[in-house]
Design a protein around this motif. Sequence first.
Motif, PDB file in Angstrom:
ATOM      1  N   GLU A 217       0.892  -1.168   0.000  1.00  0.00           N
ATOM      2  CA  GLU A 217       0.000   0.000   0.000  1.00  0.00           C
ATOM      3  C   GLU A 217       0.921   1.206   0.000  1.00  0.00           C
ATOM      4  OE1 GLU A 217      -3.255   1.831  -0.577  1.00  0.00           O
ATOM      5  OE2 GLU A 217      -3.476  -0.277  -0.053  1.00  0.00           O
ATOM      6  N   PRO A 218       1.288   1.734  -1.192  1.00  0.00           N
ATOM      7  CA  PRO A 218       2.292   2.810  -1.265  1.00  0.00           C
ATOM      8  C   PRO A 218       1.924   4.018  -0.405  1.00  0.00           C
ATOM      9  CG  PRO A 218       1.800   1.954  -3.453  1.00  0.00           C
ATOM     10  CD  PRO A 218       0.791   1.342  -2.524  1.00  0.00           C
ATOM     11  N   ILE A 219       2.923   4.563   0.263  1.00  0.00           N
ATOM     12  CA  ILE A 219       2.737   5.737   1.124  1.00  0.00           C
ATOM     13  C   ILE A 219       3.384   6.940   0.452  1.00  0.00           C
ATOM     14  CG2 ILE A 219       3.279   6.784   3.354  1.00  0.00           C
ATOM     15  CD1 ILE A 219       3.311   3.934   4.516  1.00  0.00           C
ATOM     16  N   ILE A 220       2.617   7.991   0.256  1.00  0.00           N
ATOM     17  CA  ILE A 220       3.126   9.238  -0.322  1.00  0.00           C
ATOM     18  C   ILE A 220       3.379  10.208   0.824  1.00  0.00           C
ATOM     19  CG2 ILE A 220       2.789  10.974  -2.106  1.00  0.00           C
ATOM     20  CD1 ILE A 220       2.540   8.008  -3.054  1.00  0.00           C
ATOM     21  N   HIS A 221       4.575  10.758   0.928  1.00  0.00           N
ATOM     22  CA  HIS A 221       4.928  11.606   2.071  1.00  0.00           C
ATOM     23  C   HIS A 221       4.214  12.956   2.013  1.00  0.00           C
ATOM     24  CE1 HIS A 221       7.363  14.287   4.621  1.00  0.00           C
ATOM     25  NE2 HIS A 221       7.656  13.196   5.299  1.00  0.00           N
TER      26      HIS A 221
ATOM     27  N   ASP B   7       8.668  13.436   9.890  1.00  0.00           N
ATOM     28  CA  ASP B   7       7.357  14.087   9.868  1.00  0.00           C
ATOM     29  C   ASP B   7       6.442  13.576   8.753  1.00  0.00           C
ATOM     30  OD1 ASP B   7       5.190  15.703  10.309  1.00  0.00           O
ATOM     31  OD2 ASP B   7       6.394  17.463  10.747  1.00  0.00           O
ATOM     32  N   PHE B   8       5.624  12.578   9.097  1.00  0.00           N
ATOM     33  CA  PHE B   8       4.678  11.999   8.151  1.00  0.00           C
ATOM     34  C   PHE B   8       3.261  12.515   8.405  1.00  0.00           C
ATOM     35  CE2 PHE B   8       8.214   9.501   7.140  1.00  0.00           C
ATOM     36  CZ  PHE B   8       7.948   8.725   6.017  1.00  0.00           C
ATOM     37  N   GLY B   9       3.170  13.749   8.913  1.00  0.00           N
ATOM     38  CA  GLY B   9       1.869  14.316   9.241  1.00  0.00           C
ATOM     39  C   GLY B   9       0.946  14.491   8.052  1.00  0.00           C
ATOM     40  N   PHE B  10       1.502  14.723   6.854  1.00  0.00           N
ATOM     41  CA  PHE B  10       0.681  14.897   5.652  1.00  0.00           C
ATOM     42  C   PHE B  10       0.703  13.652   4.766  1.00  0.00           C
ATOM     43  CE2 PHE B  10       1.365  19.301   6.898  1.00  0.00           C
ATOM     44  CZ  PHE B  10       0.139  19.881   6.630  1.00  0.00           C
ATOM     45  N   ALA B  11       1.373  12.590   5.219  1.00  0.00           N
ATOM     46  CA  ALA B  11       1.474  11.368   4.419  1.00  0.00           C
ATOM     47  C   ALA B  11       0.105  10.721   4.259  1.00  0.00           C
ATOM     48  CB  ALA B  11       2.443  10.393   5.071  1.00  0.00           C
ATOM     49  N   ARG B  12      -0.123  10.153   3.091  1.00  0.00           N
ATOM     50  CA  ARG B  12      -1.375   9.469   2.809  1.00  0.00           C
ATOM     51  C   ARG B  12      -1.096   8.251   1.940  1.00  0.00           C
ATOM     52  NH1 ARG B  12      -2.313  12.282   6.348  1.00  0.00           N
ATOM     53  NH2 ARG B  12      -3.868  13.935   6.594  1.00  0.00           N
ATOM     54  N   SER B  13      -1.969   7.271   2.030  1.00  0.00           N
ATOM     55  CA  SER B  13      -1.879   6.107   1.161  1.00  0.00           C
ATOM     56  C   SER B  13      -2.197   6.528  -0.275  1.00  0.00           C
ATOM     57  CB  SER B  13      -2.872   5.043   1.623  1.00  0.00           C
ATOM     58  OG  SER B  13      -3.102   4.111   0.595  1.00  0.00           O
ATOM     59  N   PHE B  14      -1.479   5.949  -1.229  1.00  0.00           N
ATOM     60  CA  PHE B  14      -1.696   6.288  -2.632  1.00  0.00           C
ATOM     61  C   PHE B  14      -3.135   5.987  -3.051  1.00  0.00           C
ATOM     62  CE2 PHE B  14      -0.985   4.939  -7.257  1.00  0.00           C
ATOM     63  CZ  PHE B  14      -1.109   6.232  -7.728  1.00  0.00           C
ATOM     64  N   HIS B  15      -3.723   4.914  -2.460  1.00  0.00           N
ATOM     65  CA  HIS B  15      -5.067   4.517  -2.859  1.00  0.00           C
ATOM     66  C   HIS B  15      -6.160   5.184  -2.029  1.00  0.00           C
ATOM     67  CE1 HIS B  15      -2.576   0.925  -4.136  1.00  0.00           C
ATOM     68  NE2 HIS B  15      -2.973   1.498  -5.246  1.00  0.00           N
TER      69      HIS B  15
END
Length: 603
Positions: free
Chosen positions: A142-146, A169-177
């Motif tokens: 499940e790719p993670i976009i930073h 800091d992965f506060g704005f990270a979201r799953s690609f899907h």
Amino acid sequence: MDINYKGILPKNFSVDEKYSVMLFIKQGSNAETYRVKGKDGKLYFLKLFNYAKLHRSAFDSENNLLEIEFLKSIKHPNIVSYKDSGELIFEGKKFGFLVLNFIAGETLAEKISREKIDSVYDLKQIISAVLNGLNYSHSLPEPIIHNEITPQNIMLDLSGDIPQAKIIDFGFARSFHQSSKAYNKEGLNLNYVASECFNSFYSPQSDLFSVGAVMYHLLFGMPPWFKDISKFEADRTKAEDVIIEERKKPISFPKISEDIVDFDESVLKVLKKALQNDPENRFQSAKEFIQALNGEIEIEDVDTVQKVKSDDKNQKKIKTQRAKGKGFDAIAGMKELKEQMQLDVIDALNNPEEYAKFGLTIPNGMLLYGPPGCGKTFFAKHFAEEVGSNFMHVNPGTLKSRYINATEENISKMFQEAEKNAPTIIFIEEISGLFPSRDSDAHEMSKNAVEAMLAEMDRTGEKGIFVLCATNYPDKIDAALLRAGRLDKKIYLPPPDFEARKAMFEMYLKPRPIDFGIDYDKLAHLTENYVSSDIKDSIVDIASREALKAKSRITMKILEDVINRTKPSVTLQELQKHQQIKAKMNGEIIEEKNDRPRIGFKL
């Protein structure tokens, strides 16, 4: 109390009776960061989340904080590492907290505010480290976009001989899907954000734009197309419009300081490609970006490349190219797999009439699976070189689209292009992210993509198309794709065995300036359970940099020192998990044993 102390939590406050607050570090829009000391006497970072200020997109469907869930699943030397998490009550309010392993160093922003980057070597060290971390997070099932790669979110670990960049800091990270509606831009530094993100669409290529912006900042002292948008803080839409308008202008490259050592035009070519406003024209993966940065692939100057306009601006074009290179000679080990591919695919492509006598064609497809870093993509690339046929390299960002029916159209056009240029090898990375099981809670668009892929894979071998796919987790792929007539063959790629590790060290070290007395047998013994990427990227390359810094040859001592402080990137527990997946794929019954199962691949 210290009047300069601004944190919510007071000094010496006990968090969960395990951590004592030492120092307030910084204030964010919805979280604060502290330095804390654990009961074990070690230092840690603690991030305190104010639930009341968090956007709803910061939580998953079970109300868990995404940043915490992401970091629990991430283990990479170029990404800050998870230690602990929980909740606490302070002054009648509930807060979430995340504890991270301490990094002894400073942010990249702090470093460049004090001194400029003075060599292309240092620049590449930092950027390559960030890209290595992104390559890992983008390649997860499940790719993670930073979504927030900036100098403030790159930490330089100064605890070793060579500074090592780590993404924080992965506060704005979201799953690609994850739905693009869940993309919250409030608080982002828009000068580093890719233009498509302003339309609430993010992808791996968005992160790569941000890396390009950081690279530009390191060279020229500010982000590309920089605009002071502080006066538009109350109107984010206006700020975005200002930046988008500025990016319509050609990018400018101020005069490079003569203090920067080894600068050449190839660096500008890489920058131009990374900073393309159209994601289709950027690097398509962090790995490709790294290869360009290291001079392993040649990049055309985008100013001289003729632009071809597509009738459908949302259609991602998949490039088909004739593969050239060393082929299987560039691969150490994997003897059985090479022989299998030679018999089933290469000879069938080269002698179709002979195979037709026996009623045989190339198989429709094959799946390579196993732990990360074991060379699945590496093998696919050099397999295509060995065949010498047309090669289409596809990743989730190439096919997947947020537009209804667009993914299915991309799949159809991919196969049309492959048939037109047959014989063609289509290599699809991380197929589990593209075609998840339809029995799962996958999005309806993903289920439609599976059905489109099933339809296209009918009799591909007869059309001269061979589909080669790779994944770390084959058990997450829709089962219909793994049945006869689709991905007929499934091959497990394990960590390299003794002979393969020895061959890898010989292959990677012999072209470099090595000292006398390199004991390849000992190096292979010392690296049991290390995956292929560990041997090249984490051992040989780092040893080479240390030798370069010391102005010496690569010695056995340097190699042993690097191995001693480098842990395998895939843990024994993870290897055992992949062994269980392999057994399940082969229909084997898993028996409980005290010793570790033998690692090897089986057809």
